[in-house]
Design a protein around this motif. Structure first.
Motif, mmCIF file in Angstrom:
data_model
loop_
_atom_site.group_PDB
_atom_site.id
_atom_site.type_symbol
_atom_site.label_atom_id
_atom_site.label_comp_id
_atom_site.label_asym_id
_atom_site.label_seq_id
_atom_site.Cartn_x
_atom_site.Cartn_y
_atom_site.Cartn_z
ATOM 1 N N GLU A 1 32.712 34.518 41.127
ATOM 2 C CA GLU A 1 33.068 34.426 40.138
ATOM 3 C C GLU A 1 35.136 33.628 40.102
ATOM 4 O OE1 GLU A 1 32.882 36.072 36.016
ATOM 5 O OE2 GLU A 1 31.075 37.065 36.829
ATOM 6 N N GLY A 2 35.275 34.282 41.409
ATOM 7 C CA GLY A 2 36.807 33.720 41.988
ATOM 8 C C GLY A 2 37.527 35.020 40.915
ATOM 9 N N ASP B 1 39.660 39.305 37.852
ATOM 10 C CA ASP B 1 40.770 40.010 36.954
ATOM 11 C C ASP B 1 39.948 40.659 35.106
ATOM 12 O OD1 ASP B 1 43.120 39.075 37.719
ATOM 13 O OD2 ASP B 1 43.026 37.091 36.698
ATOM 14 N N ARG B 2 39.083 40.259 35.056
ATOM 15 C CA ARG B 2 38.715 40.831 33.936
ATOM 16 C C ARG B 2 37.762 41.768 34.274
ATOM 17 N NH1 ARG B 2 35.906 35.629 33.635
ATOM 18 N NH2 ARG B 2 34.698 35.913 34.751
ATOM 19 N N LEU B 3 37.755 42.452 35.612
ATOM 20 C CA LEU B 3 36.900 43.294 36.269
ATOM 21 C C LEU B 3 37.905 44.490 36.056
ATOM 22 C CD1 LEU B 3 35.020 45.701 37.856
ATOM 23 C CD2 LEU B 3 36.227 44.552 40.613
ATOM 24 N N ARG B 4 39.295 43.919 36.360
ATOM 25 C CA ARG B 4 39.962 45.087 36.712
ATOM 26 C C ARG B 4 40.714 45.790 35.400
ATOM 27 N NH1 ARG B 4 43.825 41.414 40.741
ATOM 28 N NH2 ARG B 4 42.711 42.592 42.652
ATOM 29 N N TYR C 1 35.153 42.570 45.594
ATOM 30 C CA TYR C 1 34.497 41.118 47.206
ATOM 31 C C TYR C 1 33.193 41.239 45.655
ATOM 32 C CZ TYR C 1 31.858 39.571 51.049
ATOM 33 O OH TYR C 1 31.338 38.840 51.221
ATOM 34 N N LEU C 2 32.525 41.422 45.136
ATOM 35 C CA LEU C 2 31.208 41.002 45.183
ATOM 36 C C LEU C 2 32.022 39.934 43.639
ATOM 37 C CD1 LEU C 2 28.379 44.004 44.257
ATOM 38 C CD2 LEU C 2 28.282 42.106 46.196
ATOM 39 N N VAL C 3 32.353 40.394 42.576
ATOM 40 C CA VAL C 3 32.931 39.504 41.240
ATOM 41 C C VAL C 3 34.192 38.832 42.265
ATOM 42 C CG1 VAL C 3 34.413 39.585 39.580
ATOM 43 C CG2 VAL C 3 32.706 41.443 40.300
#
Length: 90
Positions: free
Chosen positions: A17-18, A23-26, A11-13
């Motif tokens: 950052e959209g 995707d970067r977080l995943r 949620y926060l990311v």
């Protein structure tokens, strides 16, 4: 708990950052979870927990819970010394 942490992080990311940030977080989370270091750490944690459980079950022969704690402490010291000696050899 993992689901809650994942939801909050997503949620926060996602709000900041959209889709690209999500995707970067995943991708980062997948890399961390599948890394050899994390897998080794998790396996060692499970082993130590199992050994602690066995030690607690054997309390009658070594002076109660104090004996079990000593067994676990001794095991941890042996592992730490072994790891230190292994890193020196590398």
């Amino acid at each position: 708990m993992e689901t809650i942490v994942g939801f909050v992080a997503g949620y926060l990311v996602g709000t900041r950052e959209g889709k690209d940030g999500l995707d970067r977080l995943r991708s980062s989370w997948h890399s961390i979870r599948t890394s050899p270091e994390v897998r080794k750490l998790a396996a060692e944690a499970v082993t130590m927990a199992e050994m602690a459980e066995m030690a607690v079950r054997q309390v009658s022969g070594r002076g109660g819970l104090g004996g079990a704690v000593e067994d676990v402490r001794d095991m941890l010291v042996r592992r730490a010394v072994g790891a230190r000696e292994g890193s020196r050899a590398a």
